[in-house]
Design a protein around this motif. Structure first.
Motif, short mmCIF file in Angstrom:
data_model
loop_
_atom_site.label_atom_id
_atom_site.label_comp_id
_atom_site.label_asym_id
_atom_site.label_seq_id
_atom_site.Cartn_x
_atom_site.Cartn_y
_atom_site.Cartn_z
N GLY A 1 0.77 -0.75 -0.52
CA GLY A 1 0.04 0.23 0.22
C GLY A 1 0.82 1.49 0.41
O GLY A 1 0.37 2.00 -0.64
N VAL A 2 1.82 1.20 1.00
CA VAL A 2 2.84 2.66 0.70
C VAL A 2 3.67 2.13 -0.90
O VAL A 2 3.46 3.74 -1.18
CB VAL A 2 3.72 1.81 1.78
CG1 VAL A 2 4.57 3.07 1.86
CG2 VAL A 2 3.16 1.93 3.79
N LEU A 3 4.00 1.30 -1.15
CA LEU A 3 4.53 1.72 -2.05
C LEU A 3 4.02 2.41 -3.51
O LEU A 3 3.49 3.08 -4.57
CB LEU A 3 5.02 0.25 -3.27
CG LEU A 3 6.07 -0.12 -4.73
CD1 LEU A 3 7.22 0.85 -3.98
CD2 LEU A 3 6.31 -1.69 -4.70
N GLN A 4 1.90 1.75 -3.08
CA GLN A 4 1.01 2.13 -4.34
C GLN A 4 1.36 3.70 -3.60
O GLN A 4 0.98 4.19 -4.94
CB GLN A 4 0.01 1.01 -4.01
CG GLN A 4 -1.21 1.77 -5.20
CD GLN A 4 -2.88 1.05 -4.68
OE1 GLN A 4 -2.26 0.62 -3.83
NE2 GLN A 4 -3.68 1.93 -4.83
N GLY A 5 1.39 4.08 -3.00
CA GLY A 5 1.39 5.04 -2.15
C GLY A 5 2.53 6.34 -3.44
O GLY A 5 2.19 7.93 -4.27
N GLU A 6 3.49 5.45 -3.68
CA GLU A 6 4.57 6.44 -3.68
C GLU A 6 4.50 6.65 -5.17
O GLU A 6 5.13 7.61 -6.27
CB GLU A 6 6.32 5.84 -3.84
CG GLU A 6 6.27 5.98 -1.59
CD GLU A 6 7.03 4.91 -1.74
OE1 GLU A 6 7.87 4.34 -2.51
OE2 GLU A 6 7.84 5.05 -0.45
N MET A 7 4.01 5.29 -5.88
CA MET A 7 3.23 5.62 -7.20
C MET A 7 2.84 6.46 -7.94
O MET A 7 2.82 6.78 -9.20
CB MET A 7 2.90 3.69 -7.90
CG MET A 7 4.58 2.53 -7.63
SD MET A 7 3.71 1.16 -8.45
CE MET A 7 5.10 0.24 -8.13
N GLU A 8 1.41 6.79 -7.17
CA GLU A 8 0.56 7.43 -7.58
C GLU A 8 0.96 8.92 -7.66
O GLU A 8 0.22 9.65 -9.02
CB GLU A 8 -0.44 7.30 -6.78
CG GLU A 8 -1.92 6.01 -6.55
CD GLU A 8 -2.65 5.94 -5.59
OE1 GLU A 8 -2.19 6.62 -4.82
OE2 GLU A 8 -3.00 5.22 -5.24
N LEU A 9 1.84 9.17 -6.51
CA LEU A 9 2.62 10.19 -6.77
C LEU A 9 3.25 10.52 -7.39
O LEU A 9 3.01 11.89 -8.38
CB LEU A 9 3.20 10.18 -5.61
CG LEU A 9 2.83 10.79 -3.81
CD1 LEU A 9 3.71 10.43 -3.35
CD2 LEU A 9 1.99 11.68 -4.12
N PHE A 10 4.26 9.71 -8.20
CA PHE A 10 4.94 9.75 -9.88
C PHE A 10 3.81 9.98 -10.83
O PHE A 10 3.90 10.73 -11.67
CB PHE A 10 6.11 8.77 -9.63
CG PHE A 10 7.74 8.62 -9.07
CD1 PHE A 10 8.29 8.93 -10.11
CD2 PHE A 10 7.61 8.65 -7.50
CE1 PHE A 10 9.40 9.31 -9.54
CE2 PHE A 10 8.62 8.48 -6.99
CZ PHE A 10 9.60 8.91 -8.00
N LYS A 11 2.69 9.32 -10.93
CA LYS A 11 2.17 9.08 -11.75
C LYS A 11 0.68 11.03 -12.12
O LYS A 11 1.21 10.97 -13.43
CB LYS A 11 0.63 8.21 -11.43
CG LYS A 11 -0.45 7.90 -12.37
CD LYS A 11 -1.09 6.52 -12.29
CE LYS A 11 -1.89 6.97 -14.29
NZ LYS A 11 -2.62 5.14 -13.46
N GLN A 12 1.06 11.06 -10.50
CA GLN A 12 0.20 12.88 -10.78
C GLN A 12 1.92 13.47 -11.16
O GLN A 12 1.10 14.34 -12.06
CB GLN A 12 -0.43 13.03 -9.31
CG GLN A 12 -1.35 11.98 -8.45
CD GLN A 12 -1.59 12.38 -6.79
OE1 GLN A 12 -0.93 13.28 -6.73
NE2 GLN A 12 -2.13 11.73 -6.98
#
Length: 272
Positions: A178-189
């Motif tokens: 879940g934490v990694l997903q959050g980091e990925m979402e920040l990069f995607k944004q």
């Protein structure tokens, strides 16, 4: 009144004290109070706070576990006594984890005869009601009745099992995902179409800097690239990508997975 049983008994609070030693400390303090003109029986005293602890010798240095404690919702820097500790708390109890050797060094205690690394897990019952609920008694003297001291030791472990170590390794890995997903979402944004390429480059730079160090990378570049400007640009790119990831997470300092670190602590803290 408040006092540390290990500190009174041992002169320091690193090692725990058994039932006989603890009872001797209560007797000694009561005697001192009588000599000072304070006539009281500590066995009848109501316990409004009880702290128990367990020290373990971790396989990694303390900072390596920081991401794990963060995943488990422990907050750093909120404990006024031990600002480098990780704390999980409510009004009734607190769970605190910190580097015991670092804490002793901060207090100018000579640590050469203690283990090189020691992580302390403290459970604090913060009210009379919580002491009663956890241990089944609230008067000091009841702790030394038949079997009660063993109950304290068992409940200490049980409280950690119920809180920090209630998860399976799979659940911890899921939290980490879940934490990694959050980091990925920040990069995607931030980078939209090419976000995953940027994410991989930043993570690669981050781990390269962690593994080798920026200085070593620079020397290697100088040995294969004659143009100084290219070396400078490459080093700048590395540091920029490294900082991008460091803004999202703490440096782990170990190649072990969160699941491995969690299992290590769970086994060491929860073994009776």
């Amino acid at each position: 009144m408040q006092f540390s049983v290990p500190k009174v008994h041992n002169g320091n609070n690193f090692y725990s004290v058994g039932e006989e030693g603890s009872q001797a400390v209560f007797t000694s303090i009561e005697k001192e109070l009588w000599q000072a003109g304070i006539h009281t029986e500590l066995n009848n005293a109501e316990l409004c706070r009880v702290d128990t602890f367990k020290n373990i010798e971790p396989e990694e240095e303390f900072p390596a576990y920081a991401p794990l404690f963060g995943l488990l919702k422990m907050r750093r820097g909120v404990d006024r006594v031990y600002p480098e500790s990780f704390l999980l708390k409510n009004t009734q109890q607190q769970f605190c984890v910190y580097d015991k050797i670092a804490e002793m060094k901060h207090r100018k205690v000579e640590v050469s005869h203690f283990p090189a690394q020691a992580m302390r897990f403290e459970h604090r019952c913060m009210s009379k009601g919580k002491v009663q609920a956890v241990f089944g008694f609230s008067k000091a003297g009841e702790m030394f009745k038949s079997g009660r001291y063993e109950t304290v030791k068992k409940q200490q472990v049980q409280q950690w099992k119920n809180s920090l170590f209630s998860h399976s390794v799979e659940e911890v890995l899921s939290i980490g995902a879940g934490v990694l997903q959050g980091e990925m979402e920040l990069f995607k944004q931030r980078y939209e179409r090419n976000w995953f390429d940027r994410f991989l480059k930043s993570y690669g730079a981050y781990h390269l800097a962690q593994f080798a160090g920026a200085e070593v990378v620079r020397i290697a570049l100088q040995n294969i690239e004659e143009e100084k400007t290219k070396v400078w640009r490459a080093e700048k790119l590395l540091l920029q990508a490294q900082r991008e990831i460091e803004l999202l997470k703490n440096a782990e300092g170990t190649s072990k997975t969160l699941g491995t670190l969690y299992l290590e602590l769970k086994e060491k803290v929860c073994l009776n």
